[in-house]
Design an enzyme around this catalytic site. Structure first.
Site, PDB file in Angstrom:
ATOM      1  CE  LYS A 180       0.831   6.818 -11.166  1.00 14.85           C
ATOM      2  NZ  LYS A 180       2.709   5.564 -10.571  1.00 14.85           N
ATOM      3  CD  GLU A 231       8.041   6.882   6.071  1.00 16.15           C
ATOM      4  OE1 GLU A 231       7.838   7.840   5.095  1.00 16.15           O
ATOM      5  OE2 GLU A 231       7.659   5.904   6.077  1.00 16.15           O
ATOM      6  N   GLY A 238       1.490  13.053  -0.119  1.00 16.84           N
ATOM      7  CA  GLY A 238      -0.130  13.326   0.102  1.00 16.84           C
ATOM      8  C   GLY A 238      -0.550  14.495   0.653  1.00 16.84           C
ATOM      9  N   GLY A 254       1.408   6.102  -0.114  1.00 19.66           N
ATOM     10  CA  GLY A 254       3.135   7.159  -0.731  1.00 19.66           C
ATOM     11  C   GLY A 254       3.717   8.473   0.440  1.00 19.66           C
ATOM     12  CB  SER A 255       6.191  10.448   1.043  1.00 20.69           C
ATOM     13  OG  SER A 255       5.948  10.827  -0.297  1.00 20.69           O
ATOM     14  CD  GLU A 307      -2.851   4.602   5.994  1.00 25.21           C
ATOM     15  OE1 GLU A 307      -1.493   4.554   6.231  1.00 25.21           O
ATOM     16  OE2 GLU A 307      -4.100   4.071   6.879  1.00 25.21           O
ATOM     17  CB  CYS A 320       4.610   3.071   5.762  1.00 24.66           C
ATOM     18  SG  CYS A 320       2.994   1.939   4.645  1.00 24.66           S
TER      19      CYS A 320
HETATM   20  C1  UN1 Z   1       3.607  -0.878   4.137  1.00 24.35           C
HETATM   21  O1  UN1 Z   1       4.451  -1.131   4.816  1.00 24.35           O
HETATM   22  O2  UN1 Z   1       3.295  -0.110   3.422  1.00 24.35           O
HETATM   23  O3  UN1 Z   1       1.986  -4.631   8.673  1.00 24.35           O
HETATM   24  C2  UN1 Z   1       2.416  -1.443   4.681  1.00 24.35           C
HETATM   25  C3  UN1 Z   1       2.358  -4.938   7.432  1.00 24.35           C
HETATM   26  C4  UN1 Z   1       2.080  -5.593   6.497  1.00 24.35           C
HETATM   27  C5  UN1 Z   1       2.193  -4.279   5.709  1.00 24.35           C
HETATM   28  C6  UN1 Z   1       2.418  -3.268   5.177  1.00 24.35           C
HETATM   29  N1  UN1 Z   1       1.285  -5.896   6.820  1.00 24.35           N
HETATM   30  O4  UN1 Z   1       4.298  -4.901   7.632  1.00 24.35           O
END
Ligand code: UN1
Length: 499
Positions: free
Chosen positions: A174, A384, A232, A227-228, A249, A283
């Site tokens: 999804k 965030e 999560g 996601g957030s 994550e 993220c």
């Molecule tokens: C993310 O920040 O959502 O390390 C993933 C990084 C990328 C992956 C980021 N290889 O910034």
């Protein structure tokens, strides 16, 4: 306008709901990429039943052969890298050099997964009994539900999907509703590479509708979500009640520390890339800059000059440094945090508003924004934002810098710029993050190392590298007793039974 479909039960299928949504280019909202299914619970149900059949076939396919399919996926992604990067930038906005990197991360993940097909190591260990073997090995689990975000439309789905498939699971995918086109191309490539069609199901739609139905489905024992932290938590509650295996994550509030002895030019390049690459929508983005007092003023004034020179625009145009935010909600959220920063008394040094002017008016552009004199523990420093907003905090000492870094509820990545090797190693030890960079920004994780964070960024699992294969497989232990007599563990050896 093209209408796209789900991929369920081995065919491209219209949604049972009959509903669709528009996929819009965030750099120019007049540009509609296509209509995609707004699916519902019935589509998810059909996908689960098909995936269960796919699982029966796929789990019996030897792992090296599963790896061969993924190697072919890597080859196909490589051959189409430029074309895919173009469509990704049209769909989610970041400049082409970044979407090329995003595809490359998918390619790296494919080749790593292919090689893992010839490892998937277990252990063979000595038994305490004679003529008996003891070993552990890995088995697939079942149908994996993968719910992915918009910011890395290729890399993040592949981080989840390729290890899940390599381990022998079937997948229901999804993708975020902002990036359904990239997801469709990825599934086309998996099929072209020879993945049996029932093994992958693609269900487009909204998180609250499709994502929630997958997470709550009793026949999907494995969920991976990026996601957030707020979403999560909801996912985690459902999975907890249902005893599902779950990898989360979530958010980050990553800091870069620049100490008085740092190479300032290097740190400037680093913070520009870390804070404003992907328009801050990572993220791993650098959303806090912790400056030691001795370099604070000079570094900030040089940084503001560099930030003002960044060129905003359509990521497909040569020379664009920063693309748009993903959608109107993202712009509204960033605006809200600018208001919060001002109300908290931080100094707005640049940006702080929507970007307008030539070529920008029809897109979701926001000026790269820097707040200085941000107070530790203020909302701007703690929450965030997922946008191009950098909060600068001044500190006196290394200890204070470490304390500020650690005093947030998230713990994904951190970075330190220093020439002092002792301080660099202290940072590796003392910063509470899943990843720490020395003399590099907070972004740039590589596909063959574990990726993830501590505290409320994650729930203890890692993506990438060798560790993710443990998440997508179950450990089983086998004992083979070839002594021909009953041997009792813990008893016979230790109670003096003779040879
Ligand atoms: C993310 O920040 O959502 O390390 C993933 C990084 C990328 C992956 C980021 N290889 O910034």
């Amino acid at each position: 306008m093209k209408t796209f479909k789900n991929f369920i039960g081995g065919v491209w299928a219209e949604p049972a709901t009959g509903d669709y949504f528009d996929n819009v280019n965030p750099a120019d909202t007049r540009d509609i990429i296509g209509r995609f299914p707004r699916s519902g619970a019935e589509d998810v149900e059909r996908a689960v039943q098909a995936a269960k059949q796919g699982f029966e076939l796929w789990r019996r396919t030897p792992a090296p052969i599963r790896g061969d399919v993924l190697r072919k996926v890597g080859d196909l992604l490589s051959a189409r890298k430029e074309e895919i990067a173009q469509l990704m930038t049209r769909e989610m906005g970041k400049p082409l050099n970044e979407t090329r990197g995003d595809v490359q991360e998918g390619i790296d993940t494919a080749y790593y997964a292919a090689s893992e097909g010839r490892r998937l190591f277990g252990h063979t260990v000595p038994s305490e009994l004679r003529n008996k073997w003891a070993m552990s090995y890995r088995r697939p689990i079942g149908v994996a539900g993968l719910v992915t975000p918009f910011n890395f439309p290729m890399a993040i789905p592949t981080w989840k999907m390729f290890p899940a498939l390599l381990c022998g699971n079937a997948v229901i995918f999804k993708p975020a509703e902002d990036v359904p086109h990239t997801a469709t191309v990825l599934v086309e490539i998996l099929l072209e590479a020879g993945l049996p069609p029932q093994v992958i199901q693609l269900v487009h739609g909204l998180g609250e509708e499709v994502g929630a139905a997958i997470v709550a489905h009793p026949e999907v024992p494995l969920i991976s979500f990026t996601g957030s932290t707020e979403t999560g938590r909801l996912v985690g509650e459902v999975c907890g009640r249902m005893h599902k295996r779950l990898s989360l994550e979530m958010g980050g509030k990553n800091a870069m520390i620049v100490l008085d002895d740092a190479d300032l030019e290097l740190a400037l390049d680093g913070v520009l890339w870390g804070a404003f690459g992907t328009t801050g929508q990572r993220c791993t983005a650098t959303s806090r800059l912790i400056l030691q007092a001795g370099v604070h003023d000079e570094f900030l004034s040089r940084l503001v000059d560099r930030v003002r020179a960044l060129r905003l625009g359509d990521g497909r145009k040569e020379g664009t440094d920063v693309g748009p935010l993903i959608n109107a909600n993202a712009v509204a959220k960033v605006e809200r945090y600018v208001g919060i920063g001002q109300a908290e008394g931080a100094d707005l040094l640049c940006g702080g508003r929507r970007a307008t002017g030539k070529g920008l008016d029809a897109g979701h552009f926001f000026e790269p924004t820097i707040f200085a004199r941000v107070k530790p523990c203020s909302r701007l420093e703690q929450e965030e934002i997922f946008g191009p907003v950098l909060a600068v905090i001044q500190v006196e000492s290394v200890d204070e810098a470490f304390a500020v870094n650690n005093d947030v509820r998230y713990g994904l990545s951190s970075s330190i710029y220093t020439r002092d090797v002792n301080v660099a190693f202290r940072a590796l030890n003392e910063l509470d993050n899943g990843i720490t960079y020395v003399n590099a920004p907070t972004i740039g994780a590589e596909a063959h190392l574990p990726f993830g964070g501590v505290k409320q960024t994650g729930n203890g699992h890692r993506e990438g590298g060798w560790e993710v294969y443990e998440f997508y497989s179950e450990t089983k232990v086998g004992y083979v007793d070839f002594s021909g007599v009953l041997q009792r563990a813990q008893i016979d050896t230790y109670l003096g039974t003779p040879d």
